[in-house]
Motif scaffolding. Structure first.
Motif, PDB file in Angstrom:
ATOM      1  N   LEU A 284      13.053   9.753   5.042  1.00 40.12           N
ATOM      2  CA  LEU A 284      11.935   8.890   5.382  1.00 40.12           C
ATOM      3  C   LEU A 284      12.181   7.733   4.455  1.00 40.12           C
ATOM      4  N   SER A 285      11.610   6.728   5.092  1.00 40.23           N
ATOM      5  CA  SER A 285      11.346   5.403   4.309  1.00 40.23           C
ATOM      6  C   SER A 285      10.054   5.654   3.719  1.00 40.23           C
ATOM      7  N   TYR A 286       9.456   4.987   2.633  1.00 37.26           N
ATOM      8  CA  TYR A 286       8.095   5.124   2.008  1.00 37.26           C
ATOM      9  C   TYR A 286       7.547   3.758   1.606  1.00 37.26           C
ATOM     10  N   ALA A 287       6.200   3.728   1.529  1.00 40.33           N
ATOM     11  CA  ALA A 287       5.740   2.636   1.227  1.00 40.33           C
ATOM     12  C   ALA A 287       4.582   2.873   0.105  1.00 40.33           C
ATOM     13  N   LEU A 288       4.357   2.016  -0.859  1.00 39.75           N
ATOM     14  CA  LEU A 288       3.490   2.502  -1.926  1.00 39.75           C
ATOM     15  C   LEU A 288       2.707   1.199  -2.289  1.00 39.75           C
ATOM     16  N   TYR A 289       1.306   1.612  -2.373  1.00 40.95           N
ATOM     17  CA  TYR A 289       0.367   0.452  -2.831  1.00 40.95           C
ATOM     18  C   TYR A 289      -0.606   0.929  -3.883  1.00 40.95           C
ATOM     19  N   TYR A 290      -0.967   0.395  -4.636  1.00 42.98           N
ATOM     20  CA  TYR A 290      -1.865   0.608  -5.750  1.00 42.98           C
ATOM     21  C   TYR A 290      -2.662  -0.720  -6.143  1.00 42.98           C
ATOM     22  N   LYS A 291      -4.227  -0.335  -6.463  1.00 41.70           N
ATOM     23  CA  LYS A 291      -4.906  -1.317  -6.998  1.00 41.70           C
ATOM     24  C   LYS A 291      -5.561  -0.788  -8.251  1.00 41.70           C
ATOM     25  N   THR A 292      -6.044  -1.727  -9.233  1.00 41.23           N
ATOM     26  CA  THR A 292      -6.246  -1.627 -10.634  1.00 41.23           C
ATOM     27  C   THR A 292      -7.602  -1.698 -10.559  1.00 41.23           C
ATOM     28  N   SER A 293      -8.382  -1.293 -11.732  1.00 39.77           N
ATOM     29  CA  SER A 293      -9.733  -1.655 -11.861  1.00 39.77           C
ATOM     30  C   SER A 293     -10.143  -2.980 -12.082  1.00 39.77           C
ATOM     31  N   LYS A 294      -8.959  -3.836 -12.467  1.00 39.47           N
ATOM     32  CA  LYS A 294      -9.109  -5.315 -12.473  1.00 39.47           C
ATOM     33  C   LYS A 294      -8.693  -6.109 -11.314  1.00 39.47           C
ATOM     34  N   ASN A 295      -8.834  -5.253 -10.382  1.00 41.73           N
ATOM     35  CA  ASN A 295      -8.330  -6.087  -9.191  1.00 41.73           C
ATOM     36  C   ASN A 295      -6.819  -6.442  -8.815  1.00 41.73           C
ATOM     37  N   LYS A 296      -6.045  -6.045  -9.713  1.00 38.26           N
ATOM     38  CA  LYS A 296      -4.542  -6.222  -9.496  1.00 38.26           C
ATOM     39  C   LYS A 296      -3.972  -5.343  -8.360  1.00 38.26           C
ATOM     40  N   GLU A 297      -3.173  -5.881  -7.159  1.00 39.28           N
ATOM     41  CA  GLU A 297      -2.689  -5.002  -6.189  1.00 39.28           C
ATOM     42  C   GLU A 297      -1.143  -5.232  -6.459  1.00 39.28           C
ATOM     43  N   PHE A 298      -0.637  -4.253  -5.819  1.00 40.83           N
ATOM     44  CA  PHE A 298       1.095  -4.450  -5.773  1.00 40.83           C
ATOM     45  C   PHE A 298       1.480  -3.359  -4.814  1.00 40.83           C
ATOM     46  N   PHE A 299       2.526  -3.687  -4.022  1.00 42.73           N
ATOM     47  CA  PHE A 299       3.054  -3.041  -3.103  1.00 42.73           C
ATOM     48  C   PHE A 299       4.578  -2.812  -3.043  1.00 42.73           C
ATOM     49  N   ILE A 300       5.103  -1.566  -2.933  1.00 43.73           N
ATOM     50  CA  ILE A 300       6.496  -1.063  -3.230  1.00 43.73           C
ATOM     51  C   ILE A 300       6.886  -0.590  -1.947  1.00 43.73           C
ATOM     52  N   ASP A 301       8.362  -0.921  -1.356  1.00 40.99           N
ATOM     53  CA  ASP A 301       8.923  -0.520  -0.286  1.00 40.99           C
ATOM     54  C   ASP A 301       9.959   0.186  -0.900  1.00 40.99           C
ATOM     55  N   TYR A 302      10.304   1.671  -0.522  1.00 45.05           N
ATOM     56  CA  TYR A 302      11.451   2.456  -1.461  1.00 45.05           C
ATOM     57  C   TYR A 302      11.791   3.609  -0.512  1.00 45.05           C
ATOM     58  N   VAL A 303      13.101   4.015  -0.907  1.00 48.81           N
ATOM     59  CA  VAL A 303      13.614   5.160  -0.647  1.00 48.81           C
ATOM     60  C   VAL A 303      13.674   6.005  -2.006  1.00 48.81           C
ATOM     61  N   PRO A 304      13.233   7.468  -1.725  1.00 47.94           N
ATOM     62  CA  PRO A 304      13.285   8.051  -3.162  1.00 47.94           C
ATOM     63  C   PRO A 304      14.580   8.090  -4.137  1.00 47.94           C
ATOM     64  N   SER A 305      15.427   8.082  -3.417  1.00 51.59           N
ATOM     65  CA  SER A 305      16.757   8.156  -4.392  1.00 51.59           C
ATOM     66  C   SER A 305      16.971   7.099  -4.956  1.00 51.59           C
ATOM     67  N   ARG A 306      16.377   6.067  -4.731  1.00 52.32           N
ATOM     68  CA  ARG A 306      16.445   4.504  -5.339  1.00 52.32           C
ATOM     69  C   ARG A 306      15.549   4.136  -6.400  1.00 52.32           C
ATOM     70  N   LEU A 307      14.730   5.190  -6.857  1.00 51.93           N
ATOM     71  CA  LEU A 307      13.474   5.023  -7.478  1.00 51.93           C
ATOM     72  C   LEU A 307      13.818   4.697  -8.980  1.00 51.93           C
ATOM     73  N   PRO A 308      13.268   4.225  -9.981  1.00 51.59           N
ATOM     74  CA  PRO A 308      13.594   4.547 -11.281  1.00 51.59           C
ATOM     75  C   PRO A 308      12.733   5.791 -11.691  1.00 51.59           C
ATOM     76  N   ASP A 309      13.153   6.575 -12.839  1.00 49.50           N
ATOM     77  CA  ASP A 309      12.855   7.767 -12.982  1.00 49.50           C
ATOM     78  C   ASP A 309      11.072   7.851 -13.169  1.00 49.50           C
ATOM     79  N   ILE A 310      10.456   6.978 -13.637  1.00 48.72           N
ATOM     80  CA  ILE A 310       9.042   7.210 -13.870  1.00 48.72           C
ATOM     81  C   ILE A 310       8.372   7.110 -12.450  1.00 48.72           C
ATOM     82  N   LEU A 311       8.898   6.428 -11.468  1.00 45.03           N
ATOM     83  CA  LEU A 311       8.146   6.289 -10.371  1.00 45.03           C
ATOM     84  C   LEU A 311       8.809   7.631  -9.381  1.00 45.03           C
ATOM     85  N   LYS A 312      10.018   8.029  -9.533  1.00 44.69           N
ATOM     86  CA  LYS A 312      10.479   9.356  -8.918  1.00 44.69           C
ATOM     87  C   LYS A 312       9.540  10.402  -9.336  1.00 44.69           C
ATOM     88  N   THR A 313       9.163  10.539 -10.538  1.00 47.29           N
ATOM     89  CA  THR A 313       8.402  11.512 -11.089  1.00 47.29           C
ATOM     90  C   THR A 313       6.997  11.437 -10.277  1.00 47.29           C
TER      91      THR A 313
END
Length: 213
Positions: free
Chosen positions: A133-162
């Motif tokens: 599977l391919s994956y998409a990740l979106y997050y928003k913070t309490s200060k209204n910062k938003e970010f989107f990440i498109d990924y496959v698990p094996s390519r993630l850095p360790d902190i995101l892979k966890t």
């Protein structure tokens, strides 16, 4: 004495201001795994990948607004965690989540994204044969910062892979209790459009198309 009082009041004001300043935290997190885009026929009927090959005489096109979602995870701070999974040749199951499933989740989410910078994509650098599977990740913070990440698990850095592994463990938990159906986050439509522009699928060719050439 007056001078000391002024200094004391100034220190007290600065301390109260720093205490009152709220720490930035993640308030929304959306992660979903998909196998590609859904398909539509000339009547705009929608099909998933599992359904398309049973329609040999039908002409299909991709629907750029709908992804064929197989795993779904949505977290909203102090509100809910929604989880769904669709296994091969089965209907989507909406999974009931209990508190024991998410112990440590909020802390992990905030440790993952606090003062961190990530790339927009963690995908293969060159074309490869990949059946996961391919994956998409979106997050928003309490200060209204938003970010989107498109990924496959094996390519993630360790902190995101966890974080990915933690979430997948929740999605794939043993003997899940089925919950009521819920609507997927409407953000997925815009995310799908963006993914379609950056990862446009190849033209669909069927046997009769090849014979006509």
């Amino acid at each position: 004495m007056t001078k000391l009082l002024k200094i004391f009041l100034l220190v007290l004001f600065c301390s109260s201001w720093s205490i009152g300043e709220k720490k930035e935290v993640v308030v929304d997190l959306l992660i979903f795994g998909y196998s590609g885009f859904c398909y539509k026929d000339s009547l705009n009927n929608i099909y998933t990948y599992d359904e398309i090959w049973n329609k040999d005489l039908v002409k299909f096109d991709y629907d750029s607004t709908l992804l064929d979602i197989k795993q779904y995870f949505e977290y909203k701070k102090d509100s809910f965690v929604n989880v769904a999974i669709r296994r091969p040749m089965r209907k989507t199951e909406y999974i009931k989540i209990v508190q024991s499933d998410t112990v440590g989740l909020e802390k992990l989410i905030n440790e993952t994204f606090s003062n961190k910078k990530f790339k927009r994509q963690y995908v293969f650098d060159r074309p490869v044969i990949y059946d996961g599977l391919s994956y998409a990740l979106y997050y928003k913070t309490s200060k209204n910062k938003e970010f989107f990440i498109d990924y496959v698990p094996s390519r993630l850095p360790d902190i995101l892979k966890t974080l990915h592994n933690f979430v997948e463990k929740i999605i794939l938990k043993n003997n899940p209790e089925i919950a009521k159906r819920f609507e997927y986050n409407s953000l997925i439509t815009n995310m799908a459009k963006g993914l379609f522009k950056s990862h446009r699928p190849p033209t669909i060719l069927r046997d009769d198309d090849v014979q006509d050439e």
